[in-house]
Design a protein around this motif. Sequence first.
Motif, PDB file in Angstrom:
ATOM      1  N   VAL A  15      -7.385 -15.992   4.368  1.00 40.40           N
ATOM      2  CA  VAL A  15      -7.163 -14.476   4.845  1.00 40.40           C
ATOM      3  C   VAL A  15      -7.534 -14.034   3.338  1.00 40.40           C
ATOM      4  O   VAL A  15      -6.857 -14.140   2.142  1.00 40.40           O
ATOM      5  N   GLY A  16      -8.710 -12.951   3.380  1.00 41.14           N
ATOM      6  CA  GLY A  16      -9.045 -12.513   2.235  1.00 41.14           C
ATOM      7  C   GLY A  16     -10.396 -13.134   1.750  1.00 41.14           C
ATOM      8  O   GLY A  16     -10.488 -14.160   1.188  1.00 41.14           O
ATOM      9  N   GLY A  17     -11.616 -12.115   1.700  1.00 38.24           N
ATOM     10  CA  GLY A  17     -12.808 -12.531   1.313  1.00 38.24           C
ATOM     11  C   GLY A  17     -13.038 -12.118  -0.135  1.00 38.24           C
ATOM     12  O   GLY A  17     -14.252 -11.600  -0.242  1.00 38.24           O
ATOM     13  N   GLY A  18     -12.233 -12.100  -0.852  1.00 38.21           N
ATOM     14  CA  GLY A  18     -12.336 -11.500  -2.370  1.00 38.21           C
ATOM     15  C   GLY A  18     -13.043 -12.692  -3.197  1.00 38.21           C
ATOM     16  O   GLY A  18     -13.307 -13.826  -2.631  1.00 38.21           O
ATOM     17  N   PHE A  19     -12.673 -12.589  -4.421  1.00 37.23           N
ATOM     18  CA  PHE A  19     -12.987 -13.672  -5.269  1.00 37.23           C
ATOM     19  C   PHE A  19     -12.462 -14.928  -5.023  1.00 37.23           C
ATOM     20  O   PHE A  19     -13.171 -16.099  -4.926  1.00 37.23           O
ATOM     21  N   ALA A  20     -11.273 -15.012  -4.526  1.00 36.30           N
ATOM     22  CA  ALA A  20     -10.660 -16.528  -4.351  1.00 36.30           C
ATOM     23  C   ALA A  20     -11.129 -16.838  -2.939  1.00 36.30           C
ATOM     24  O   ALA A  20     -11.462 -18.107  -2.859  1.00 36.30           O
ATOM     25  N   GLY A  21     -10.876 -16.042  -2.002  1.00 37.28           N
ATOM     26  CA  GLY A  21     -11.297 -16.586  -0.600  1.00 37.28           C
ATOM     27  C   GLY A  21     -12.883 -17.027  -0.353  1.00 37.28           C
ATOM     28  O   GLY A  21     -13.196 -17.776   0.204  1.00 37.28           O
ATOM     29  N   LYS A  40     -10.225  -7.565   6.132  1.00 36.31           N
ATOM     30  CA  LYS A  40     -10.206  -6.461   6.930  1.00 36.31           C
ATOM     31  C   LYS A  40     -11.557  -5.695   6.890  1.00 36.31           C
ATOM     32  O   LYS A  40     -11.520  -4.743   7.446  1.00 36.31           O
ATOM     33  N   ASN A  41     -12.034  -5.975   5.833  1.00 38.60           N
ATOM     34  CA  ASN A  41     -13.723  -5.630   5.705  1.00 38.60           C
ATOM     35  C   ASN A  41     -14.583  -6.658   5.938  1.00 38.60           C
ATOM     36  O   ASN A  41     -14.375  -7.826   5.940  1.00 38.60           O
ATOM     37  N   ASN A  42     -15.885  -6.289   6.429  1.00 39.67           N
ATOM     38  CA  ASN A  42     -16.907  -7.180   6.574  1.00 39.67           C
ATOM     39  C   ASN A  42     -17.713  -7.578   5.518  1.00 39.67           C
ATOM     40  O   ASN A  42     -18.972  -8.212   5.718  1.00 39.67           O
ATOM     41  N   ALA A  82     -10.409  -8.852  10.675  1.00 40.03           N
ATOM     42  CA  ALA A  82      -9.128  -8.756  11.105  1.00 40.03           C
ATOM     43  C   ALA A  82      -8.147  -8.456   9.956  1.00 40.03           C
ATOM     44  O   ALA A  82      -8.409  -9.070   8.801  1.00 40.03           O
ATOM     45  N   GLU A  83      -6.988  -7.815  10.158  1.00 38.91           N
ATOM     46  CA  GLU A  83      -6.081  -7.933   9.043  1.00 38.91           C
ATOM     47  C   GLU A  83      -4.739  -8.448   9.705  1.00 38.91           C
ATOM     48  O   GLU A  83      -4.434  -8.301  10.567  1.00 38.91           O
ATOM     49  N   LEU A  84      -4.441  -9.270   8.515  1.00 38.08           N
ATOM     50  CA  LEU A  84      -3.105 -10.274   8.750  1.00 38.08           C
ATOM     51  C   LEU A  84      -2.008  -9.419   8.879  1.00 38.08           C
ATOM     52  O   LEU A  84      -1.661  -8.374   8.072  1.00 38.08           O
ATOM     53  N   GLN A  85      -1.107  -9.534   9.763  1.00 38.80           N
ATOM     54  CA  GLN A  85       0.198  -8.713   9.943  1.00 38.80           C
ATOM     55  C   GLN A  85       1.341  -9.508   9.805  1.00 38.80           C
ATOM     56  O   GLN A  85       2.304  -8.959   9.266  1.00 38.80           O
ATOM     57  N   LEU A 108      -3.624 -17.807   1.796  1.00 29.74           N
ATOM     58  CA  LEU A 108      -3.355 -16.314   1.457  1.00 29.74           C
ATOM     59  C   LEU A 108      -4.210 -16.038   0.214  1.00 29.74           C
ATOM     60  O   LEU A 108      -4.016 -16.476  -0.838  1.00 29.74           O
ATOM     61  N   ALA A 109      -5.374 -15.082   0.449  1.00 31.90           N
ATOM     62  CA  ALA A 109      -6.100 -14.519  -0.811  1.00 31.90           C
ATOM     63  C   ALA A 109      -6.281 -13.012  -0.799  1.00 31.90           C
ATOM     64  O   ALA A 109      -7.063 -12.716  -0.829  1.00 31.90           O
ATOM     65  N   MET A 110      -4.974 -12.599  -0.544  1.00 27.05           N
ATOM     66  CA  MET A 110      -5.285 -11.069  -0.137  1.00 27.05           C
ATOM     67  C   MET A 110      -5.178 -10.122  -1.311  1.00 27.05           C
ATOM     68  O   MET A 110      -5.241  -8.845  -1.149  1.00 27.05           O
ATOM     69  N   SER A 128      -7.189   6.575  -6.201  1.00 28.22           N
ATOM     70  CA  SER A 128      -6.842   4.939  -6.932  1.00 28.22           C
ATOM     71  C   SER A 128      -8.229   4.534  -6.573  1.00 28.22           C
ATOM     72  O   SER A 128      -9.119   5.149  -6.060  1.00 28.22           O
ATOM     73  N   LEU A 129      -8.303   3.151  -7.131  1.00 30.44           N
ATOM     74  CA  LEU A 129      -9.464   2.662  -7.058  1.00 30.44           C
ATOM     75  C   LEU A 129      -9.371   1.307  -6.881  1.00 30.44           C
ATOM     76  O   LEU A 129      -9.627   0.110  -7.633  1.00 30.44           O
ATOM     77  N   LYS A 130      -9.112   0.908  -5.451  1.00 34.90           N
ATOM     78  CA  LYS A 130      -8.902  -0.412  -5.221  1.00 34.90           C
ATOM     79  C   LYS A 130      -9.827  -0.883  -4.098  1.00 34.90           C
ATOM     80  O   LYS A 130      -9.922  -1.872  -3.178  1.00 34.90           O
ATOM     81  N   PRO A 171      -7.990  -2.117 -18.706  1.00 34.88           N
ATOM     82  CA  PRO A 171      -9.443  -1.993 -18.589  1.00 34.88           C
ATOM     83  C   PRO A 171      -9.991  -1.069 -17.582  1.00 34.88           C
ATOM     84  O   PRO A 171     -10.964  -0.292 -17.820  1.00 34.88           O
ATOM     85  N   THR A 172      -9.249  -0.709 -16.414  1.00 37.19           N
ATOM     86  CA  THR A 172      -9.919   0.328 -15.320  1.00 37.19           C
ATOM     87  C   THR A 172      -9.870   1.653 -15.835  1.00 37.19           C
ATOM     88  O   THR A 172     -10.873   2.319 -15.941  1.00 37.19           O
ATOM     89  N   GLY A 173      -8.823   1.983 -16.440  1.00 42.84           N
ATOM     90  CA  GLY A 173      -8.418   3.455 -17.054  1.00 42.84           C
ATOM     91  C   GLY A 173      -9.290   3.475 -18.345  1.00 42.84           C
ATOM     92  O   GLY A 173     -10.201   4.767 -18.641  1.00 42.84           O
ATOM     93  N   GLY A 304      -5.636 -16.628  -6.672  1.00 44.07           N
ATOM     94  CA  GLY A 304      -5.843 -15.379  -6.978  1.00 44.07           C
ATOM     95  C   GLY A 304      -4.778 -14.525  -7.295  1.00 44.07           C
ATOM     96  O   GLY A 304      -3.544 -14.870  -7.615  1.00 44.07           O
ATOM     97  N   ASP A 305      -4.919 -13.409  -7.373  1.00 46.15           N
ATOM     98  CA  ASP A 305      -3.838 -12.322  -7.642  1.00 46.15           C
ATOM     99  C   ASP A 305      -2.585 -12.434  -7.124  1.00 46.15           C
ATOM    100  O   ASP A 305      -1.585 -12.063  -7.526  1.00 46.15           O
ATOM    101  N   GLN A 306      -2.628 -12.845  -5.742  1.00 44.14           N
ATOM    102  CA  GLN A 306      -1.380 -12.907  -5.008  1.00 44.14           C
ATOM    103  C   GLN A 306      -0.308 -14.155  -5.317  1.00 44.14           C
ATOM    104  O   GLN A 306       0.724 -14.213  -5.145  1.00 44.14           O
TER     105      GLN A 306
END
Length: 420
Positions: A15-21, A40-42, A82-85, A108-110, A128-130, A171-173, A304-306
């Motif tokens: 679950v999650g196609g970010g850096f980890a997934g 949740k995004n393609n 799809a979004e995990l619920q 889980l890599a959300m 916000s910037l996520k 870093p973001t700010g 990852g972050d989770q």
Amino acid sequence: MLNIPDSKHERIVIVGGGFAGFTLAKKLQNKPVQLVLLDKNNYHQFQPLFYQVAMAGLEPSSISFPLRKAFQNCENIVIRVAELQEVKTKEKRILTDQGEIYYDKLVLAMGTKTNFYGNQEIEEKAFSLKSVSESLYLRNSILQDFEKALMEEDYDARQKYIDVVIVGGGPTGVELAGALAEMKHYILPKEYKEIDYKEVDIHLIQAGDGLLKGMSTEAGETALKYLKKLGVNVILNKRVQAYNGHEVVINDGTTIPCSKVIWAAGVHCHKVQGLSEESYTRGNRLIVNGHLQLLTDSSIYVLGDQAYLSDNTYTHGHPQVAQVAIQQAKYLAKSWTKNLKNNFVYNDLGSMATIGRNKAVVDLPKMKFKGFFAWILWLFVHIRSLIGFKNKLFVLINWMWNYITYDQSLRLIIKPFKRK
Ligand SMILES: Cc1cc2nc3c(=O)[nH]c(=O)nc-3n(C[C@H](O)[C@H](O)[C@H](O)COP(=O)(O)OP(=O)(O)OC[C@H]3O[C@@H](n4cnc5c(N)ncnc54)[C@H](O)[C@@H]3O)c2cc1C
């Protein structure tokens, strides 16, 4: 219905196609397992450059990569938007907004979401910037407010449109403040000539006594010096208490009239329905063992972050950065395919942040440096980390163009179409 084909192989649901997934799926492609990648995004998003999309420096497509394209040549993967619920741990099934499926192993890599620390009003009114969508929304708002400022005769009303408050000196700010200051100095005088660019105030408010807290003190001090030189008003040791869409209230009672507050003051993880309370620790991170298995359920892995893994070096868990996510994914793939028994050990490659044009701070494990060469290294590392040759090339061309012309050429206000 998710309509996942049957397979004779073990089913691993990521679950999650970010850096980890994304990294895990790449490492397991064409291996004898059935991979189901849900996001949740393609597309995969390169979060470290969101701020450049928001500042009209890069197109969203340069920092996003379609998941289907990335896995075109992969036989064992099924991708679903799809979004995990919920996770039904006893039945080894997950529930998504598109239907339910079983898993043999669940990863889980959300990642995280913005933490407004329970302040509903700030959550509703601040930016916000996520995500790429939020970056585009911010870009549109900045440009629209410049247009409104041009038509506003009253000084105070005009200030509200052009001043920006950034909350959070990580870093973001810091990177956002630097990029906004560049826009103020190089773009406004050319394209919004009727606005006196000296009237534009950029405030960066940080609760702690220095910037870039995850980096060295020297890096934080240098960033502060660079930002001050760029004309950013850095306010340390102060907290934003309230924001009603018109005025920021700081905890010493000071107020700043402003129509744009960018909230970069922290993140926390998504809570997953179905997992017990003892699975979580601070920031809703899920506690894992050295094999990245959820402590409360050995068929669930978290990356990852989770993930929260406490070891001798990282007693409060690993930093929530891309390298940890990537290294954990590589470790997990290796531990499954090569049957490794050792625990995950994070190899810290260093951290960096850029502050406007030409300047950056870099902390490597054995040395720290700053200035132009730090900036070149920052450029190189970010280009190298982007996914897809086209993205690397486009970002490089964009940056070279911006560098030579002192200009970014993406200041289009593209409004989402609304059906009447
Ligand atoms: C603005 C910004 C700047 C950053 N800059 C840096 C930097 O310079 N260097 C650095 O190392 N790190 C940086 N980070 C942190 C870095 O991006 C994260 O540490 C990294 O993305 C974590 O990877 P991940 O795979 O755990 O999660 P993510 O990359 O966040 O991926 C999570 C994925 O899960 C998906 N998802 C979430 N919820 C669901 C759900 N319910 N169902 C299905 N899919 C879901 C998301 O769509 C996303 O694709 C930055 C972060 C941000 C926000």
